[in-house]
Design a protein around this motif. Structure first.
Motif, PDB file in Angstrom:
ATOM      1  N   GLN A 128       0.917  -1.170  -0.172  1.00 40.37           N
ATOM      2  CA  GLN A 128       0.167  -0.085   0.013  1.00 40.37           C
ATOM      3  C   GLN A 128       0.820   1.331   0.101  1.00 40.37           C
ATOM      4  O   GLN A 128       0.473   2.413  -0.548  1.00 40.37           O
ATOM      5  CB  GLN A 128      -0.925   0.072   1.118  1.00 40.37           C
ATOM      6  N   GLN A 137      -5.359   4.603   3.185  1.00 40.90           N
ATOM      7  CA  GLN A 137      -5.374   3.325   2.606  1.00 40.90           C
ATOM      8  C   GLN A 137      -6.340   2.571   3.523  1.00 40.90           C
ATOM      9  O   GLN A 137      -7.292   1.814   3.151  1.00 40.90           O
ATOM     10  CB  GLN A 137      -4.045   2.875   2.122  1.00 40.90           C
ATOM     11  N   ASP A 153     -10.006   0.707   2.920  1.00 43.71           N
ATOM     12  CA  ASP A 153     -10.375  -0.893   2.971  1.00 43.71           C
ATOM     13  C   ASP A 153     -11.565  -0.808   3.752  1.00 43.71           C
ATOM     14  O   ASP A 153     -12.426  -1.707   3.351  1.00 43.71           O
ATOM     15  CB  ASP A 153      -9.040  -1.430   3.798  1.00 43.71           C
ATOM     16  N   ASP A 207     -14.339  -0.073   1.668  1.00 45.75           N
ATOM     17  CA  ASP A 207     -14.526  -1.267   0.347  1.00 45.75           C
ATOM     18  C   ASP A 207     -15.660  -2.095   1.156  1.00 45.75           C
ATOM     19  O   ASP A 207     -16.340  -2.642   0.498  1.00 45.75           O
ATOM     20  CB  ASP A 207     -13.350  -1.834   0.133  1.00 45.75           C
ATOM     21  N   ASP A 244     -12.116  -6.488  -2.480  1.00 47.80           N
ATOM     22  CA  ASP A 244     -10.909  -7.065  -2.084  1.00 47.80           C
ATOM     23  C   ASP A 244     -11.294  -8.509  -1.494  1.00 47.80           C
ATOM     24  O   ASP A 244     -10.482  -9.655  -1.575  1.00 47.80           O
ATOM     25  CB  ASP A 244     -10.535  -6.371  -0.867  1.00 47.80           C
ATOM     26  N   THR A 297      -6.236  -7.512   3.338  1.00 45.92           N
ATOM     27  CA  THR A 297      -6.199  -6.038   3.313  1.00 45.92           C
ATOM     28  C   THR A 297      -5.994  -5.840   4.980  1.00 45.92           C
ATOM     29  O   THR A 297      -5.746  -6.721   5.670  1.00 45.92           O
ATOM     30  CB  THR A 297      -7.511  -5.455   3.077  1.00 45.92           C
TER      31      THR A 297
END
Lengths: 299, 299
Positions: A182, A223, A227, A230, A245, A252
């Motif tokens: 990342q 990031q 995640d 997401d 993901d 993650t």
């Protein structure tokens, strides 16, 4: 809404308009067989996105009293790299996404060949903008900007991180590997955006240590928030397909840490990022607000 | 074989070895999940190709007594751009080619996602090499090299020409349009290779007029020869599938002019290219040989 987040929203929309205005000129549709190529670049680049990277360029540039037009050109160049990477990442052979920034992806709105070339053109255009004397009268500054962006975009930065991400579907990565992935995939270009403002201000590398620390911690927090979005986000607000993901079997921050620890980690990173700015006064408040914003954003 | 073509063969193989040695270092395989990405870049970039563009850099650099190591780095950067464009052009969504330089194309030997990223990485690497102080101590020279290469590779150069080429399958282009397409698609990077040697020699733009004329005419002759090879060449020697332009219904110099006129036109362009070098003495013989070689090549 706090005063800080209000001024951040205002700054984001001002920067977005500035970058859009510049892209509108750089990407004026020619009266020749390349018209579709330019339409595809405009479709991807103009009028969308958070414009986080351009805002970081402006927010750092203001610390060093950099000319706004220089900062605007550099911000636009870095956004060109970001947009090219989105176009290529969305391709069927990569993440195979149909929607981006609430619109059809470039290969859906046009075709795959045009999407590949539109990405390639924005990639080259970024360096053309940076190396142009209009961006900065000092060739050393231009050359440093190019070197920093090329490193951040290439195999040791963004594109290298994307390659690791492809492998993440086949292997089981541990936390240090996911962190490195990342830091390359999204962190490198975020760090470049922060550093570019300092390069424009002719701050020598040793004077950029705090800003680099800020960028590193803020990028990771960003990031982790991504995640979390997401998994927990609203597809309509985010403007792209979510839950990918987990579907792809990728580790993650969230899968490795769990939701509570991931949230705590992101908060800790934001505090750390702000700590790195301790030598700056209120002129760095926008950078502080941006760090806090990574936790609050819904897209 | 004439003495000239003998020394040209020797120069090509020497330049090829120099570029390979540099790429071997730039593309050392890392011990991490990016190993396949690097293998893919090496597969495409090392040990193949005519190395025409690197040779042009060296041939022009020698006119101005440029340091060989500087020229070698610039030659390698330009070859990175050329190789990235081949990787992307070969993709299924573009020309869909299985063989290149006598080997499987990158998306065949690896996969499409790796091919897209390997191209993107070589693209960024080219600019990283040029902007590095090791390439030239003068930042103005570095910045000029970047500007010239970015323009030659982007929407007004190579990638723009490739986009026109996509349209060529759908429209019927006339001779001026095909000429412009080819001047962008292959001519721009060839011109950049010639010009880069002069930029390294700190020759101001007004001193590069003859070299630009040489590059323009030589680049077109090269492309006409390419069109002729596409129809008359031997696939084993050329190392890729031939006869594709006619299959795709694209107008080429050959389809528009016919074989005899195309050959005569190429010869005329080579003579013209050599005429542009009249102010140089025997130090430009290699450039003259390269121009003649465009008519003789079998791959």
């Amino acid at each position: 809404m706090t005063a800080a987040s209000l001024s951040l929203k205002a700054a984001l929309s001002q920067v977005g308009a500035d970058v859009d205005r510049r892209l509108d000129k750089f990407l004026a549709i020619p009266d020749d067989p390349r018209a579709d190529l330019y339409r595809a670049m405009r479709h991807a680049a103009i009028g969308g996105g958070k414009r986080l990277r351009p805002l970081l360029v402006f927010a750092t540039a203001r610390l060093f009293a950099v000319d706004r037009d220089c900062a605007g050109r550099v911000a636009t160049a870095i956004e060109c790299i970001h947009v090219y990477s989105l176009i290529h990442d969305d391709l069927p052979a990569m993440d195979d996404d149909d929607m981006r920034r609430g619109k059809p992806t470039v290969h859906k709105a046009f075709d795959e060949a045009t999407a590949i070339l539109a990405g390639d053109c924005l990639h080259a255009l970024a360096f053309e903008i940076l190396a142009d004397p209009l961006t900065h009268p000092d060739p050393f500054v231009r050359s440093e900007l190019v070197l920093d962006l090329a490193r951040s975009a290439g195999p040791s930065g963004m594109a290298g991180g994307q390659a690791m991400d492809l492998e993440a579907e086949k292997s089981t990565f541990d936390l240090p590997t996911v962190t490195r992935l990342q830091a390359m995939k999204t962190g490198a270009l975020i760090a470049c955006s922060v550093e570019a403002g300092a390069i424009l201000g002719k701050v020598p590398p040793e004077g950029r240590v705090g800003l680099r620390g800020y960028a590193r911690d803020m990028g990771l927090a960003f990031q982790i928030a991504d995640d979390i979005l997401d998994v927990e986000g609203d597809e309509a607000a985010v403007g792209k397909k979510l839950g990918k993901d987990e579907g792809a079997g990728k580790e993650t921050f969230l899968s490795l840490l769990g939701l509570d620890r991931a949230r705590a980690q992101a908060r800790m990173l934001v505090d750390q990022a702000i700590q790195h700015l301790q030598h700056f006064g209120p002129e760095a408040d926008l950078l502080r607000d941006i760090a806090r914003f990574t936790l609050e954003r819904d897209r």
